[in-house]
Design an enzyme around this catalytic site. Structure first.
Site, PDB file in Angstrom:
ATOM      1  N   LYS A  77       0.915  -1.192  -0.224  1.00  0.00           N
ATOM      2  CA  LYS A  77       0.117   0.038  -0.040  1.00  0.00           C
ATOM      3  C   LYS A  77       0.858   1.196  -0.122  1.00  0.00           C
ATOM      4  O   LYS A  77       2.001   1.312   0.566  1.00  0.00           O
ATOM      5  CB  LYS A  77      -0.834  -0.165   1.435  1.00  0.00           C
ATOM      6  N   SER A 170      -9.692   1.630   3.093  1.00  0.00           N
ATOM      7  CA  SER A 170      -8.911   2.614   2.223  1.00  0.00           C
ATOM      8  C   SER A 170      -7.842   1.435   1.248  1.00  0.00           C
ATOM      9  O   SER A 170      -7.144   2.418   0.404  1.00  0.00           O
ATOM     10  CB  SER A 170      -8.242   3.512   3.126  1.00  0.00           C
ATOM     11  N   SER A 194      -9.865  -1.020   7.141  1.00  0.00           N
ATOM     12  CA  SER A 194      -9.323  -0.702   5.728  1.00  0.00           C
ATOM     13  C   SER A 194      -8.652  -1.906   4.864  1.00  0.00           C
ATOM     14  O   SER A 194      -8.086  -1.965   3.957  1.00  0.00           O
ATOM     15  CB  SER A 194      -8.321   0.448   5.629  1.00  0.00           C
TER      16      SER A 194
HETATM   17  N1  GLN Z   1     -13.261   3.522   6.408  1.00  0.00           N
HETATM   18  C1  GLN Z   1     -12.567   3.653   7.694  1.00  0.00           C
HETATM   19  C2  GLN Z   1     -12.220   5.428   7.597  1.00  0.00           C
HETATM   20  O1  GLN Z   1     -12.718   5.919   6.671  1.00  0.00           O
HETATM   21  C3  GLN Z   1     -11.313   2.742   7.695  1.00  0.00           C
HETATM   22  C4  GLN Z   1     -10.051   3.639   7.511  1.00  0.00           C
HETATM   23  C5  GLN Z   1      -9.007   2.579   7.890  1.00  0.00           C
HETATM   24  O2  GLN Z   1      -8.966   1.582   8.034  1.00  0.00           O
HETATM   25  N2  GLN Z   1      -7.540   3.209   7.268  1.00  0.00           N
HETATM   26  O3  GLN Z   1     -11.702   5.890   8.485  1.00  0.00           O
END
Ligand code: GLN
Length: 495
Positions: A77, A170, A194
């Protein structure tokens, strides 16, 4: 034609000379090229990967001992540092100039290089030490904030199962890279789901370990008391192998546990019957797609028939956890992201003749995307003197209550099962105008991060109406990764 099923099989094929690392890298480079429209990769390190493959083939043929990830092809990532390679957290603020549509290709890629990592994350060092090949870095939501990968300076990632749908986020690029066969495994980060949620949307395994299991050194911070590196793959033994290699004590991360990392490989097959809890409030929640609820209930019946104990446990905190998560993570983010000021890294606005405060303001206003700015403002607000107790302190209390409640449940049960997400992958653009609706869709994933426990999304379902995959989420108590993975393997095998 090359087909990847597991690291073990790949290594057996290399040993029997049915295949070389070079052929595997060439195969993935062709795949990446032909599926470029998915927009999963931001950078592909083609030349380096080919060279590394040749070196590894030579080494193996010479009879020298090989690493545990010999020739295993992995994507990262774009938030995990790899020395001398560009990194941007999918944000314009880590590029040297703003990329707008006139300067970029249709997905937002520009040719100018921005910030380059000055050191490698501990996880990267450990992968490389075992002879893994890093093939490129993967698209994500800006600073890992989002659930659809639509908040990326490089544009969205398409779900390979249905390109009109989002990849999830994400870590959308990391999920699609494994889903579409663009690399063998990938790393993502999970602050509130995420890894698990994009894995759920793409039909692959997404695993988040205990907070403090994997070093965060070299990971660009979003919310430091939540962030954890996670693994995407297609088989549990592969996930376990990567975990064994990257987990464990690291002098550069003081939140890391020095507990020994259990070894999964070499264990007997698991036919243990477990004690499992589920929350009726979660399965009856109005936001949950009825077919997802039904599939999980059917699976619960099967687990009972197979001899597991599966019992309902009353859980009344569900509606508090998303607000608590968004208060605490945005507070941490507002502090973490203050370092991007146009002076130390990446993008700086035209600076001639303007004073310093103005430089900060202009750089940050132009460099950060809408969602990141929204979260910095929210976090600054909940930490401000007049509102600190009303929001931040309250949210911390919820976190504490939740942790106590969940720990009590783990006195009686090995696992908790939950949906991973209330729906299958959304259509692209469906949620972008309604951030609150998008936040609420994190209802099932953020709990594991608030409590710091390991959790996994196991891809065992297919939605009858949309045809999209979805997973079952399994959570366990802190540092109980081994049983969690063993049970997940039972689920994958259907028994
Ligand atoms: N969807 C969650 C957010 O927007 C998760 C983000 C993550 O785990 N980095 O914060």
């Amino acid at each position: 034609m090359f087909e990847f099923s597991s690291i073990e099989q790949y290594h057996a094929d290399l040993k029997e000379e049915k295949l070389t690392c070079l052929q595997a890298v060439e195969y993935y480079l062709t795949q990446i090229q032909s599926k470029q429209r998915l927009n999963a990769f931001i950078e592909v390190y083609a030349g380096e990967a080919l060279q590394k493959a040749k070196d590894l083939d030579k080494k193996r043929k010479s009879g020298a001992a090989t690493g545990r990830l010999h020739g295993v092809i992995i994507g990262l990532k774009d938030i995990i540092c790899y020395k001398d390679h560009p990194i941007s957290a999918s944000s314009n603020i880590l590029k040297s100039r703003i990329v707008d549509s006139s300067q970029a290709d249709s997905f937002g890629h520009a040719d100018e290089q921005g910030f380059v990592s000055v050191y490698s994350a501990t996880v990267v060092e450990r992968l490389l030490a075992e002879e893994a090949i890093i093939i490129g870095n993967l698209n994500c939501d800006e600073f890992a904030m989002g659930s659809t990968n639509e908040n990326s300076a490089y544009g969205r990632v398409l779900n390979a199962r249905d390109e009109t749908r989002v990849s999830g986020g994400s870590s959308g690029g990391s999920a699609v890279a494994v889903q579409a066969g663009l690399c063998m495994l990938s790393l993502g980060t999970d602050t509130g789901g995420s890894v698990r949620q994009p894995a759920d949307f793409c039909g692959v395994i997404g695993f988040k370990p205990t907070y403090g299991r994997i070093s965060r050194y070299g990971l660009i911070a979003y919310a430091s008391s939540f962030d954890q590196i996670g693994i995407f793959g297609t088989s549990i033994p592969d996930i376990a192998k990567i975990l064994e290699i990257i987990a464990g004590h690291d002098q550069f991360d003081s939140t890391l546990s020095s507990r020994k990392v259990d070894t999964y490989s070499g264990q007997d097959p698991d036919n243990k019957r477990y004690r499992i809890a589920y929350f009726p409030e979660a399965l009856d929640h109005p936001s949950l797609d009825p077919e997802i609820a039904r599939s999980i209930r059917d699976r619960i019946d099967e687990l009972v028939q197979q001899g597991h104990t599966v019992e309902p446990v009353h859980f009344d905190l569900l509606d508090y956890i998303v607000p608590a998560y968004y208060i605490l993570t945005t507070a941490e983010a507002s502090s973490n992201l203050s370092r991007y000021d146009g002076v130390k890294y990446g993008y700086r606005t035209e600076s001639r003749g303007i004073e310093l405060t103005e430089l900060y303001k202009k750089t940050r206003s132009r460099g950060f995307g809408t969602e990141v700015k929204r979260r910095i403002m929210l976090g600054t607000f909940v930490l401000s003197a007049g509102y600190y107790d009303a929001y931040f302190t309250q949210a911390q209390k919820v976190r504490k209550l939740l942790t106590e409640k969940i720990n009590l449940i783990f006195n009686d049960y090995d696992f908790i099962i939950l949906p991973t997400s209330p729906s299958v992958a959304f259509k692209s653009g469906e949620m972008t105008q309604d951030p609150i609706a998008m936040y609420l869709a994190d209802i099932y994933t953020v709990m594991a991060n608030l409590v710091g426990i390991p959790a996994i999304s196991v891809p065992i379902f297919q939605h009858k109406i949309s045809g999209m995959p979805f997973g079952l989420q399994v959570l366990s108590c802190r540092f109980n990764e081994l049983p969690l993975l063993r049970f997940s393997n039972q689920l994958m095998q259907g028994h």
